[in-house]
Enzyme design. Structure first.
Site, PDB file in Angstrom:
ATOM      1  N   ASP A   1      54.548  48.920  13.780  1.00  0.00           N
ATOM      2  CA  ASP A   1      53.093  48.865  13.919  1.00  0.00           C
ATOM      3  C   ASP A   1      52.499  49.360  12.599  1.00  0.00           C
ATOM      4  OD1 ASP A   1      50.408  49.193  14.380  1.00  0.00           O
ATOM      5  OD2 ASP A   1      50.641  50.697  15.959  1.00  0.00           O
TER       6      ASP A   1
ATOM      7  N   LYS B   1      41.529  48.137   9.608  1.00  0.00           N
ATOM      8  CA  LYS B   1      41.727  49.262   8.700  1.00  0.00           C
ATOM      9  C   LYS B   1      41.910  48.776   7.259  1.00  0.00           C
ATOM     10  CE  LYS B   1      43.828  51.659  12.591  1.00  0.00           C
ATOM     11  NZ  LYS B   1      42.793  52.647  12.899  1.00  0.00           N
TER      12      LYS B   1
ATOM     13  N   TRP C   1      49.685  56.711  18.519  1.00  0.00           N
ATOM     14  CA  TRP C   1      49.814  55.258  18.620  1.00  0.00           C
ATOM     15  C   TRP C   1      51.220  54.831  19.030  1.00  0.00           C
ATOM     16  CZ3 TRP C   1      45.597  53.406  19.822  1.00  0.00           C
ATOM     17  CH2 TRP C   1      44.406  53.849  19.253  1.00  0.00           C
TER      18      TRP C   1
END
Length: 360
Positions: free
Chosen positions: A172, A196, A103
């Site tokens: 992030d 999530k 990511w």
């Protein structure tokens, strides 16, 4: 009621049962209005109250200082890869990106379309399981430093906040937000895809310090413009109203559970339960250095990989879903976000132990 099923998906992930039950009860008749919350005008008083309550609850949970704006936006976490660069590189088009996995690499790819990016290795040099680096040759004139505190694919997580001096730190937090207390004041921007630990996919939460709202590129699209969205209370356009509503229910659920401090203790206990079993097993292994292990995403491998498909088939039959690891890493992965009860992790450990005994 059928057998208990536990969903270990990395995202979209399971939501708390209590939240789903409340959403179901309110689905067709919200607050006695005889319509669903998703049918309400986002500018009407009834929905504005939902939105305002969600922001208040998130601010309380994370103890967000008053000099930060909280935005509820579209596009998920990946949308923010571009939005961060477009909002911070307008006056100084260079940034440092610390890379530790899939990511953070993806964030680099979007930022490189906007300005100059220096990629910094997030790990100490060495062979085998690598430790996370604790310092870097940072550019003191960079617009910001970006990192991903928890990499869902590789199961790697920081247990500290990088020190970037006077350069704004951007995180992030898609897969770790609300999993434990965090000092928001140490960050310039925190952003997170919702799917999530917050709610359904498509929604993104952005927490941005006020002094960074005048750094945008002139060509930033309005829908990605943090300053414009802050001025419009995240309603410059029609927001993802139902996802925002569900996020608000999750925030209320977290408060009822004792907040992020209480949920953090539960998350630590869940992670320790699974890691402890894997570490004492000669049938399974985890390849992440012990100092960099994620609480949220726990990869593990069967030492005999020929048993992988059988393991997954039997796990699914036992009500343990979505355990297949990411294609980049292989093996298995158990994502144990806030909504996963410790009973689910215990059920997984019990299954793993039984499977190992039957296949050794």
């Amino acid at each position: 009621m059928g057998k208990m099923v536990y969903n270990f998906s990395a995202g979209p992930a399971m939501l708390p049962v209590e939240v789903m039950q409340r959403a179901q009860a309110e689905f067709r008749d919200f607050n006695g209005l005889s319509v669903s919350v998703m049918e309400l005008s986002h500018r009407g008083a009834d929905y504005m109250a939902v939105a305002a309550q969600a922001e208040r609850d998130l601010r309380e949970l994370m103890q967000i200082p008053d000099n930060y704006k909280v935005l509820f936006l579209q596009g998920g976490g990946r949308g923010q890869f571009a939005a961060v660069a477009l909002n911070l590189m307008g006056k100084n088009a260079k940034a440092d990106y610390i890379v530790t996995g899939q990511w953070s690499r993806s964030a680099v790819a979007e930022a490189e379309k906007v300005g100059t990016v220096r990629v910094l290795d997030g790990f100490e040099a060495g062979e085998g399981p690598r430790k996370l680096a604790t310092s870097w040759d940072l550019d003191p004139t960079a617009a910001y430093v970006h990192y991903c505190p928890n990499e869902t694919v590789e199961g790697i997580e920081y247990d500290f906040i990088p020190d970037t001096g006077d350069v704004p730190l951007v995180a992030d937090m898609s897969s770790t937000i609300l999993s434990r207390p965090v000092d928001v004041s140490k960050f310039g921007i925190i952003y997170a895809g919702a799917q999530k630990n917050i709610g359904p996919s498509g929604l993104a939460v952005v927490i941005v310090r006020d002094d960074l709202l005048d750094q945008a590129c002139p060509n930033v699209p309005a829908i990605m413009d943090y300053a414009a969205m802050a001025k419009a209370d995240s309603m410059l356009n029609t927001p993802p109203t139902y996802a925002w509503y569900l996020a608000g229910l999750v925030f209320q659920w977290l408060k009822e559970k004792g907040g992020v401090e209480a949920i953090g203790k539960q998350n630590q206990a869940k992670a320790e339960l699974l890691y402890s079993y894997v570490d004492t097993s000669d049938f399974y292994e985890n390849r992440v250095h012990s100092s960099a292990r994620s609480w949220m995403n726990i990869p593990f491998q069967l030492k005999d990989e020929s048993l992988n498909e059988v393991f997954l088939k039997e796990a699914k039959a036992a009500g343990l879903l979505a355990l297949k690891g990411h294609r980049i890493v292989g093996g298995m992965r158990a994502s144990v976000y806030n909504a996963m009860p410790i009973e689910g992790v215990q059920a997984l450990v019990d299954f793993m132990d039984d499977f190992a005994k039957r296949n050794s």
